[in-house]
Write a protein that holds these residues in place. Structure first.
Motif, short mmCIF file in Angstrom:
data_model
loop_
_atom_site.label_atom_id
_atom_site.label_comp_id
_atom_site.label_asym_id
_atom_site.label_seq_id
_atom_site.Cartn_x
_atom_site.Cartn_y
_atom_site.Cartn_z
N ASP A 1 -9.07 -8.28 -4.27
CA ASP A 1 -9.71 -7.80 -5.66
C ASP A 1 -9.11 -6.96 -5.12
N LEU A 2 -8.90 -5.79 -4.32
CA LEU A 2 -8.97 -4.32 -3.71
C LEU A 2 -7.40 -3.84 -4.16
N HIS A 3 -5.54 -4.87 -3.29
CA HIS A 3 -4.77 -4.45 -3.46
C HIS A 3 -3.75 -5.00 -4.42
N ASP A 4 -4.24 -6.45 -5.76
CA ASP A 4 -3.61 -6.55 -6.28
C ASP A 4 -5.09 -5.27 -7.67
N THR A 5 -6.48 -6.43 -7.85
CA THR A 5 -6.24 -6.29 -9.97
C THR A 5 -6.81 -4.86 -9.23
N ALA A 6 -7.81 -4.21 -8.61
CA ALA A 6 -8.39 -2.90 -8.66
C ALA A 6 -6.92 -1.86 -8.60
N THR A 7 -6.17 -2.11 -7.62
CA THR A 7 -5.00 -1.25 -7.73
C THR A 7 -3.82 -1.76 -9.14
N ARG A 8 -3.79 -2.27 -9.58
CA ARG A 8 -3.17 -2.67 -10.92
C ARG A 8 -3.82 -2.18 -12.09
N ALA A 9 -4.56 -2.27 -11.87
CA ALA A 9 -6.20 -1.11 -12.92
C ALA A 9 -4.89 0.44 -13.05
N ALA A 10 -5.85 0.82 -11.56
CA ALA A 10 -5.71 2.43 -11.49
C ALA A 10 -3.92 2.43 -11.78
N LEU A 11 -2.85 1.61 -11.96
CA LEU A 11 -2.04 2.39 -11.00
C LEU A 11 -1.57 2.18 -13.65
N GLN A 12 -2.36 1.02 -14.37
CA GLN A 12 -1.75 0.96 -15.03
C GLN A 12 -2.06 2.35 -16.01
N ALA A 13 -3.81 2.48 -15.73
CA ALA A 13 -4.71 3.33 -16.41
C ALA A 13 -3.99 4.94 -16.20
N SER A 14 -3.08 5.39 -15.33
CA SER A 14 -2.23 6.34 -14.61
C SER A 14 -0.42 6.48 -15.66
N GLY A 15 -1.00 5.75 -15.96
CA GLY A 15 0.28 5.73 -16.99
C GLY A 15 1.65 5.10 -16.79
N VAL A 16 1.16 4.17 -14.55
CA VAL A 16 2.79 3.50 -14.59
C VAL A 16 3.31 2.73 -14.81
N VAL A 17 4.38 2.28 -14.82
CA VAL A 17 5.07 1.27 -15.83
C VAL A 17 5.28 -0.19 -14.30
N LEU A 18 4.87 -1.05 -15.03
CA LEU A 18 4.59 -1.85 -13.67
C LEU A 18 5.36 -3.34 -14.09
N ARG A 19 6.61 -3.46 -12.86
CA ARG A 19 7.36 -4.19 -13.49
C ARG A 19 7.73 -5.57 -11.95
N LEU A 20 6.66 -6.33 -12.36
CA LEU A 20 6.99 -7.05 -10.88
C LEU A 20 7.34 -8.35 -10.77
N LEU B 1 1.12 -1.55 0.09
CA LEU B 1 -0.28 -0.26 -0.26
C LEU B 1 1.33 1.55 -0.12
N ALA B 2 2.14 1.34 0.87
CA ALA B 2 2.91 2.33 0.66
C ALA B 2 3.61 3.13 -0.60
N GLY B 3 4.08 2.36 -1.32
CA GLY B 3 5.30 1.79 -2.76
C GLY B 3 3.17 2.40 -3.77
N CYS B 4 2.02 1.92 -3.69
CA CYS B 4 1.03 1.90 -4.78
C CYS B 4 0.53 3.40 -4.61
N SER B 5 0.21 3.75 -2.80
CA SER B 5 -0.11 5.32 -2.87
C SER B 5 0.78 6.36 -3.47
N ALA B 6 1.88 5.86 -2.91
CA ALA B 6 3.04 6.64 -3.73
C ALA B 6 3.06 7.09 -4.87
N ALA B 7 3.40 5.67 -5.41
CA ALA B 7 2.98 5.79 -7.66
C ALA B 7 2.49 6.73 -7.38
N LEU B 8 0.70 6.10 -7.80
CA LEU B 8 -0.21 6.90 -7.74
C LEU B 8 -0.30 8.48 -8.14
N ALA B 9 0.33 8.90 -6.19
CA ALA B 9 0.27 10.72 -6.06
C ALA B 9 1.32 11.02 -7.27
#
Ligand SMILES: Cc1cc2nc3c(=O)[nH]c(=O)nc-3n(C[C@H](O)[C@H](O)[C@H](O)COP(=O)(O)OP(=O)(O)OC[C@H]3O[C@@H](n4cnc5c(N)ncnc54)[C@H](O)[C@@H]3O)c2cc1C
Length: 445
Positions: A213-232, A11-19
């Motif tokens: 559902d919350l912290h993977d599926t929905a977060t992944r969708a929001a990050l990608q929609a915001s242009g965040v490049v994900l390297r899992l 949650l820390a990394g994903c909230s920072a990335a989105l902001a």
């Protein structure tokens, strides 16, 4: 466009990335696992069709940054809020923890809930009233109570029954440590800022779906929609030369305290134990157990049940009451048990409350040994802020200096704090407004 690397997909990394993405930065997020969510995640248990949560995660209305994060992800509607918390005492007596709804009520809004606590003697209730009165008198000066434990601070305003019941269910469930382990400041902070600031602060939020559902599926969708490049599935180490980032304008290290040494060894003091850095040795981990029991028929009508003086703390009903999600906080004496043994022990505890249940169709159990850290006396001074001695390198993670305990809210606050330090402007919503007398007892000294 400025480029930032975020390491850690909790949650820390994903909230920072989105902001940061929302502020126009080009963000790359690296996570070593193949899914996002970190400690607030689900796992695939043998025999279960869907992933189950490591343990039921809940939040309170006072978790304003987490609520805003869920709004940003578009999943806020998936949190069900409970303003009536059914409780059952060891002697079988039941009670309903609830609040008066008037905005001017704090701190008296919790009076009906405290009066309805089951299994307490008149002396216990008097102790509880005195303890709350003392908290109000301490007010914001609670921050000075860092060197003694909550148990020491309670002194004579507690009893053996209250220790096993009220403090265990409310304090230990949230801080995941006993009153004798946590700093008085941490305990009082939770009650004053969380429960006594606003009439709705105590309301309990329970995700309807899984953490996946919350912290993977929905977060992944929001990050990608915001242009965040994900390297899992990638272990990261910050690229630094002579203490400076080589490929990025900024980087956020959002991993747990015991993993910082692998990502930014330059940040930590010299190796301490057998050539390996211990990270921040002042942070002591605490464990948590989550057990899932699935039945053919509904076995619990209430959506949740808080257990006072039992072997387990909370039972949450999922799937219409067919699936019980059982939580044990500060689960020290569950160490070394296999998943089957944990499920057997939890089932026995649940049967002790709900009566003779049929055998479950399937079970799953998980004990996370480093679920949280203990907010011990003196720890606050050792929690680092988002800025580090390395230019462009920032820290996030629920263990950093958020002022909050080891929670999802703390994690999101830390992500927002790291983004705010990079952007040099505040990020995230304000706390719930102070209502009633909270305007006095929570006034800055
Ligand atoms: C069983 C359990 C129950 C809990 N219950 C609650 C609850 O009810 N309510 C609540 O508010 N909180 C609860 N918590 C606490 C909450 O889950 C955590 O405080 C929060 O999720 C921490 O988030 P974080 O992002 O700071 O850290 P983490 O979630 O640990 O995320 C850090 C991420 O960094 C990744 N990482 C590490 N090293 C590297 C590397 N080298 N390269 C790339 N990635 C790396 C990790 O894989 C991880 O995904 C619970 C925790 C557990 C374990």
């Amino acid at each position: 466009m400025a480029r930032v690397l975020v390491v850690g997909g909790g949650l820390a990394g994903c909230s920072a990335a989105l902001a940061l993405a929302d502020a126009g930065w080009q963000v790359t997020l690296v996570e070593k696992r193949t899914s996002l969510g970190g400690r607030a995640a689900s796992f695939q248990a043998p025999g279960w069709a869907q992933p189950v949560d490591t343990s039921q995660h809940v939040l309170l209305r006072c978790c304003t940054h987490l609520v805003r994060h869920y709004q940003r992800l578009g999943v806020a509607e998936q949190i069900t809020w409970h303003d009536r918390l059914p409780l059952i005492a060891g002697n079988g007596q039941r009670g309903l923890f609830r609040a008066w709804p008037w905005p001017a009520a704090p701190p008296l809004h919790l009076a009906p809930g405290l009066a309805a606590l089951p299994g307490l003697t008149p002396r216990d209730r008097l102790c509880l009233a005195l303890a709350f009165q003392r908290m109000l008198l301490v007010g914001r000066r609670y921050r000075e109570l860092e060197s003694i434990t909550f148990q020491q601070w309670l002194g004579r305003t507690t009893s053996a029954t209250l220790d096993r019941t009220f403090w265990r269910l409310l304090l230990t469930s949230v801080l995941n440590a006993g009153a004798s382990q946590i700093a008085a400041a941490a305990g009082i902070m939770f009650f004053l800022e969380g429960l006594l600031r606003h009439r709705d602060g105590f309301q309990l939020g329970v995700p309807q779906g899984s953490l996946h559902d919350l912290h993977d599926t929905a977060t992944r969708a929001a990050l990608q929609a915001s242009g965040v490049v994900l390297r899992l599935g990638t272990h990261a180490r910050l690229p630094l030369a002579a203490g400076r980032l080589t490929e990025w304008d900024a980087a956020v290290c959002a991993v747990p305290w015991w993993q910082v040494a692998r990502v930014v060894p330059e940040l930590l003091p010299a190796p301490t134990v057998r050539g390996r850095s211990t990270g921040w040795p002042e942070l002591q981990p605490a464990s948590l157990v989550g057990v899932h029991l699935q039945f053919a028929e509904p076995v619990l009508r209430e959506p949740l049940l808080g257990l006072l003086d039992h072997a387990v703390d909370w039972i949450f009903a999922r799937d219409g009451g067919r699936h019980l999600s059982v939580v044990v906080s500060a689960a020290v004496d569950w160490a070394g048990l296999s998943p089957t043994a944990m499920a057997t022990r939890a089932l026995a505890a649940v049967r002790g409350v709900l009566g003779d249940l049929p055998p479950p169709l399937r079970t799953a159990a998980c004990r996370e040994t480093r679920a949280t850290f203990i907010p011990a006396p003196g720890l606050t001074a050792h929690r680092p802020g988002p800025r580090t001695a390395l230019p462009g390198v920032y820290l996030a993670g629920e263990w950093t200096a958020t002022g909050w305990p080891s929670t999802m809210e703390g994690a999101v606050r830390s992500g927002h704090a790291a983004a705010a330090a990079i952007l040099d402007r505040p990020i995230g919503p304000p706390d719930l407004p102070r209502q009633g007398l909270a305007r006095i007892y929570l006034a800055d000294p």
